[in-house]
Design an enzyme around this catalytic site. Structure first.
Site, mmCIF file in Angstrom:
data_model
loop_
_atom_site.group_PDB
_atom_site.id
_atom_site.type_symbol
_atom_site.label_atom_id
_atom_site.label_comp_id
_atom_site.label_asym_id
_atom_site.label_seq_id
_atom_site.Cartn_x
_atom_site.Cartn_y
_atom_site.Cartn_z
ATOM 1 C CB THR A 57 -3.788 43.504 -10.516
ATOM 2 O OG1 THR A 57 -3.051 42.303 -10.322
ATOM 3 C CG2 THR A 57 -5.022 43.195 -11.351
ATOM 4 C CG ASP A 98 -4.504 28.474 -12.004
ATOM 5 O OD1 ASP A 98 -4.259 29.655 -11.708
ATOM 6 O OD2 ASP A 98 -3.839 27.518 -11.579
ATOM 7 C CD GLU A 111 -0.938 32.242 4.504
ATOM 8 O OE1 GLU A 111 -1.590 33.221 4.091
ATOM 9 O OE2 GLU A 111 -0.323 31.485 3.748
ATOM 10 C CB ALA A 130 3.129 33.974 23.622
ATOM 11 C CG ASP A 172 -2.188 -0.754 1.000
ATOM 12 O OD1 ASP A 172 -2.380 -1.218 -0.134
ATOM 13 O OD2 ASP A 172 -2.968 -0.914 1.949
ATOM 14 C CG HIS A 226 -0.626 32.677 0.161
ATOM 15 N ND1 HIS A 226 -0.770 33.489 1.268
ATOM 16 C CD2 HIS A 226 -0.655 33.497 -0.901
ATOM 17 C CE1 HIS A 226 -0.873 34.745 0.879
ATOM 18 N NE2 HIS A 226 -0.807 34.775 -0.434
#
Length: 1172
Positions: free
Chosen positions: A408, A315, A775, A839, A251, A817
């Site tokens: 852009t 794309d 992110e 923190a 596998d 991203h």
């Protein structure tokens, strides 16, 4: 995401072909020789078309049986072996889910596949349809021969995990497996290292074969750019006197780096070519490699819809980014967001309002897609949004959002969106769609204006906002009907015209500082600016790694990027730098030269070198390189830059799509050389008042509005380039501005991380506040947590990790991203935000509260005296390029030319207003194109057909006519096609081909004067004029010209009326009564019929019809048609290789001077005699 999962079938084929073919370093070859023997490759793949489930049940069942019958023919071993069958759709734990058939014969396998094909199953709460199966031989083995091996990669290198207890009950691998880490800078593992680290619990008799197999497996892992490779169970049968130990990989789960396709793609394809896996197939279409491209299937339960596949195809054909994931086709909230980071922020905002269940899609467009690409993308979303016949009781919402773009052209992309919205006007109204728009960036004013204008005519509510509004403020407005009340960003916005570039050009009410730079044009004799070579003292004094960018930083631009260079020079100018931050460009593909740029209103020259060595030698003060090389060449070019690491201390890598292994090699070499690398996949960074990398910060209007021309007190680090512009905007509106900002890039392995820049900011006395925008995906934020906990970072830190919406999606969603995907709970945005808060970091409850938190923290620091508020300097003025000002509608000038037939300025060519795609879609033909370009309108189909008939009839009339003759003579003289064609065309005039216009004018004039045909003939005779269009050398009334008959019959059958033709035929009756060959010839017929066409088609007024006749339109038909024949004659002569033509003497009458009129000229001798 660059790491893409592949099917088990493809993964095993890659191993089967390359395990024994991939080279191994000599130091890693076992001293006992190769012990691994590749088992025979026997793999049968069944791919079922589940679209047939929508037909009759018998059709789908017959389809499955046909596939299995074919499999028997191509894989005869199926009939004689015990087999294993399983789905091959990236399903984990198939055995535990009852999706594994073991030790079965072919008849049982057929029955099992037929029973499971097309069935809905649920695995780990994910539902999906079974449609792809893998069949292979069953390998009987005892449980104690099952092992587990996995190779994966992280920032530090590759990890080889091995345990002697494999199989379905392998358990917690991370806890029990032995691990061999191969760091990026390490050499290839030796047999001794593999044996001592991984095989301590394996019987000694299997060591040699496992060492050899693991060595080869790791070599393939590297060479084929795997990012993950797991085999469980890996069966190693005990050796016998007859056979050595045998290895079988039963596998397999694997991922490869899709961005490395330009390197490994040929190998991926070759290993899977039919001829290399024992299959005989018909010749298929030619591919780019010697085998089929590698397929990257969607996760189980997340099959691509037709629309998602279409966007994925779009794309793949562009350097821009277009992404679409359908989450809930019945949802009422749809998004069309520009930017990878921005798309996540909008999804977070929707989820934060408890509307995640109504979010219909995730997607993004970025990287400057064309108008056409944006149109296709928008049209796809609008079609999905309005497809349902059921109208949602609350209506639907479309959020057209985005950050502040760096490069852009917003107006250009909005043109595509406006076009799509216009096409879907009625469906949008029917579904009660409300549209909310927020955008910023280059030419955003024009883009927003077009959206507002559309809202006035579309019949759909459209609310439009610019960068003065917080990026996600339109979300609560759209979903709750009111704003959040948290948007503090617009408080300090000064009054202006609403167009900041216009304010720059024309000024506003702010008085000018006499010390500000003048924007008036310089005298003509003083148009150039020259800069003295910079003092190299700064370069010799060393480079401060904590402040890589200062007002004296100079750079090289690697690649031909004039737009980025001009942007950097404009930034330098408004920051009042003494010399440009760009010293030179390096472009290996062109010769050394100089390039002209603007410095304010003046011009300056920058050198362009073909090698970095030349540039380094010329400019020893340069310590920064902005590398614009493509993803294919950026690794080699960066390695070249590293050779000069004693001078070059900072490198910014702009390219997206750098293979992960190459990115890791770059970052580790940079670490060894102590070079700061920003990127890959970054827009760069900016230090206000000092230095700007490439396109960072966008156009100059955004630079000015975000106050990036002077330093503030807040430093930030972000992954997203677009979101870094948002941070510039937010910080400038809530604090005294940005001190420094860096976008590290959205890839999985950026050259520098959050902590690298946060530590720099901590040590920089000019920085008072730190902002981190993280992110989902990766663990680098935790290093910041550690630094804060241990006191390394003491300055106030405000942080937020985007992607909190991920937990609300039922299936895995890859955000914009490459690195924005959580591989574990630790990598989720929520977990990171909790850890940062614990923190001591200031973490807002949502991203929408970030401006408020920034403002409050800033005010506290001001009260404490940590930050001293400084007076705002005069806003700098800078001239804008004429072309850009014209696009913004700020200037005007008289045009040199006027064209009304064609427009090539947009993303799609227009013929008289008709898109070129529609020309082919409607199949208007050559006649239709000619009607658009000559007559600026669509003519009826019969008229277009007539035009094409005319072109066919006039295409050629043999080699003897003057035009063809000249073309042939010129071609035989060795001239080119254009010269030969021109020689023939220049003969066309009143005597050759000019009868069309003349005939049309004579006959139409006589008809309009109501002269009878006989009166017309008589008047022409009295004037001693020939009737043009009448007469033929060969043809006659009894031997008619078939060309005339063809178009005459066509006109009678299709034209609404033919009065001028009828008149001409009456004239022909008179002329042929005198002489049989005075018939209406083809020139006359064409000219006369065109008059009838122009006058009676309904497409022209009478005045227009007369004008087209007078300006030579009809002769244009002859020229166009005859060009076809002339080119044919040219090609014919070249094909026949005919030599230089010389006219024969016997075809020339040589006459003495004077004899041409029948008189004799006296000779000189006779004259002299008479004189004597």
């Amino acid at each position: 995401m660059s790491a893409k999962a592949v099917r088990e079938y493809d993964g095993k084929l890659l191993l089967a072909h390359w395990l024994l073919r991939t080279p191994i370093p000599a130091t890693s070859v076992s001293t006992t020789g190769s012990k691994f023997v590749q088992p025979a490759t026997r793999l049968a793949h069944v791919k079922i078309d589940t679209t047939l489930l929508n037909t009759e049940p018998t059709v789908f069942g017959q389809h499955v049986q046909t596939l299995l019958d074919h499999l028997e023919q191509t894989h005869p071993w199926l009939l004689t072996s015990k087999l294993v069958a399983k789905p091959d759709q990236l399903i984990k734990r198939r055995g535990k889910s009852g999706l594994l058939l073991l030790n079965a014969d072919w008849a049982q396998v057929r029955t099992w596949i037929a029973a499971h094909a097309g069935k809905d199953v649920v695995v780990d709460s994910v539902a999906g349809v079974l449609k792809t199966f893998l069949v292979e031989p069953f390998i009987p083995h005892p449980a104690n021969t099952e092992y587990y091996i996995c190779i994966n990669s992280d920032r530090d290198g590759d990890n080889i995990l091995f345990t002697h207890e494999g199989g379905i009950e392998v358990g917690d691998v991370d806890a029990k497996a032995l691990k061999l880490q191969v760091k990026v800078t390490d050499t290839f593992p030796t047999p001794t290292a593999i044996q001592s680290t991984l095989l301590t619990h394996v019987p000694a008799v299997k060591h040699d074969v496992l060492i050899d197999f693991i060595t080869r497996l790791y070599a393939v892992y590297i060479d084929l750019h795997f990012t993950y490779l797991e085999i469980n169970p890996l069966v190693v049968l005990d050796p016998t006197p007859e056979h050595p130990a045998q290895v079988y990989y039963l596998d397999l789960a694997a991922k490869v780096d899709q961005t490395a396709e330009f390197e490994a793609g040929p190998k991926w394809a070759f290993a899977r070519a039919p001829q290399n896996i024992g299959l005989v197939t018909a010749v298929s279409s030619q591919g780019v490699d010697a085998g089929p491209p590698l397929d990257f299937p969607a996760p189980f339960g997340r099959e691509l819809t037709k629309e998602e596949a279409y966007v994925q195809e779009l794309d793949s054909k562009t350097g821009a980014s277009l992404k679409l994931t359908i989450l809930n086709k019945d949802g009422r909230i749809w998004t069309m967001v520009a930017g990878g980071g921005a798309s996540v922020v909008y999804s977070d905002a929707i989820a934060a309002l408890g509307q995640a269940n109504e979010l219909a899609n995730y997607g993004e467009y970025s990287g400057a897609p064309t108008e056409t690409q944006t149109y296709e993308y928008a049209k796809t979303i609008l079609d999905l949004m309005t497809r349902s016949s059921v109208v949602h009781p609350l209506g639907k919402v479309l959020i057209i959002g985005g950050g502040i773009a760096n490069f852009t052209n917003v107006a250009s992309t909005f043109k595509g969106i406006v076009r799509a919205l216009t096409e879907f006007k009625q469906p949008l109204i029917s579904h009660k769609v409300r549209i909310f728009v927020r955008r910023g960036g280059p030419n955003y004013q024009e883009g927003l204006r077009s959206m507002r204008q559309l809202g006035e005519t579309l019949g759909v509510e459209i609310q439009v906002f610019g960068p003065e509004t917080h990026i996600t403020e339109i979300v609560p407005l759209a979903l709750t009907g009111k704003t959040s009340g948290l948007d503090q960003t617009g408080a300090a916005t000064p009054l202006s015209s609403g167009n900041l570039l216009q304010d720059q050009l024309l000024g506003n009410n702010t008085p000018l500082n006499p010390g500000s730079r003048a924007s008036s044009p310089p005298p003509l004799e003083d148009r150039m600016t020259y800069f003295q070579e910079q003092n190299t003292d700064a370069a010799e004094s060393g480079h401060d790694e904590n402040t890589p960018f200062t007002a004296h930083t100079r750079s090289f631009i690697y690649g031909m990027q004039p737009r980025a260079v001009q942007g950097m020079l404009d930034f330098d100018f408004i920051c009042k730098r003494e010399v440009p931050s760009v010293a030179a460009m390096v472009y290996p593909f062109g010769g050394a030269h100089v390039q002209k740029f603007y410095w304010g209103t003046k011009e300056t020259l920058l050198p362009v070198f073909t090698s970095l060595d030349e540039a380094i030698a010329k400019f020893p003060e340069v310590d920064t390189v902005v590398n614009f090389a493509s993803c294919r060449s950026v690794y080699d070019s960066t390695r070249e830059i590293f050779k000069h690491s004693k001078q070059i201390r900072t490198i910014s890598i702009i390219a997206e799509g750098v293979p992960e292994r190459r990115a890791r090699q770059i970052l580790w070499e940079a670490r060894e050389r102590n070079v700061l690398v920003i990127g890959p996949a970054t827009v760069g960074g900016i230090k206000p008042g000092c230095f700007k990398i490439g396109n960072t910060g966008g156009m100059m209007d955004n630079i000015v509005s975000s106050k990036l021309y002077r330093p503030g007190s807040v430093a930030y680090v972000s992954k997203s380039g677009g979101m870094s512009n948002e941070l510039n905007n937010i910080i400038s509106r809530t604090t005294d501005g940005v001190y420094e900002g860096v976008a590290i890039g959205g890839d999985r392995y950026p050259g520098s991380t959050f902590i690298d820049h946060m530590l720099r900011y901590e040590k920089d006395p000019g920085c008072k506040m730190l902002v981190l925008l993280g992110e989902v995906g990766g663990v680098e934020e935790y290093r910041v947590c550690e630094a804060i906990k241990n006191g390394t970072i003491r300055k106030p830190v405000i942080a937020w990790c985007i992607g909190t919406c991920a937990k609300m999606f039922a299936t895995e969603v890859q955000f914009g991203h490459a690195g924005a995907l959580a591989q574990s709970d630790l990598e989720t945005a929520d977990a990171k935000n909790r850890a940062l808060r614990a923190a001591g970091v200031i973490v807002p409850e949502t991203f929408e509260k970030l401006p408020l938190i920034l403002s409050q923290t800033y005010q506290q620091l001001v009260k404490k005296g940590v930050i001293t508020v400084r007076s705002e300097p005069e806003t700098p003025k800078i001239p804008i390029d004429y072309s850009w000002a014209q696009e913004l509608g700020l200037v005007r000038k008289p045009a040199s030319f006027v064209s009304t037939i064609c427009d090539d300025r947009g993303q799609e060519l227009l013929y008289a207003g008709m898109r070129i795609s529609d020309v082919f879609k409607e199949d208007i033909g050559i006649g239709g194109v000619l009607s658009l370009l000559w007559f600026k309108r669509r003519l009826p189909d019969y008229a277009c057909k007539f035009i094409e008939m005319v072109l066919m009839l006039t295409a050629d009339h043999g080699p003897a006519v003057s035009g063809a003759h000249n073309t042939i003579v010129t071609a035989r003289a060795g001239k080119d096609l254009v010269s030969s064609l021109c020689a023939g065309l220049l003969t066309i005039g009143d005597r050759f081909g000019g009868a069309l216009d003349g005939a049309a004018e004579q006959f139409s004039s006589a008809y309009d004067k109501s002269l009878s045909p006989r009166e017309f003939v008589s008047s022409m005779r009295k004037q001693n004029k020939l009737i043009l269009g009448i007469g033929h050398k060969i043809k006659s009334r009894t031997n008619p010209d078939l060309r005339v008959e063809i178009i005459k019959d066509y006109a009678k059958a299709h034209f609404p009326a033919t009065p001028v033709l009828d008149y001409a035929l009456a004239v022909e009756t008179i002329t042929t009564s005198k002489k049989d060959n005075l018939i209406l010839n083809v020139d006359g017929a064409i000219g006369i019929l065109f008059v009838d066409l122009l006058r009676n088609s309904g497409a022209f007024t009478r005045e227009e019809a007369e004008e087209y006749i007078k300006i030579g339109t009809l002769n244009g038909l002859f020229v166009l048609g005859r060009t076809i024949g002339f080119i044919g004659h040219f090609l014919d002569q070249k094909r026949l290789k005919q030599g230089l033509y010389r006219h024969p003497w016997d075809d020339i009458s040589y006459l003495s001077p004077g004899n041409e009129l029948g008189r004799t000229v006296a000779s000189l001798d006779s004259i002299n005699k008479k004189a004597a």
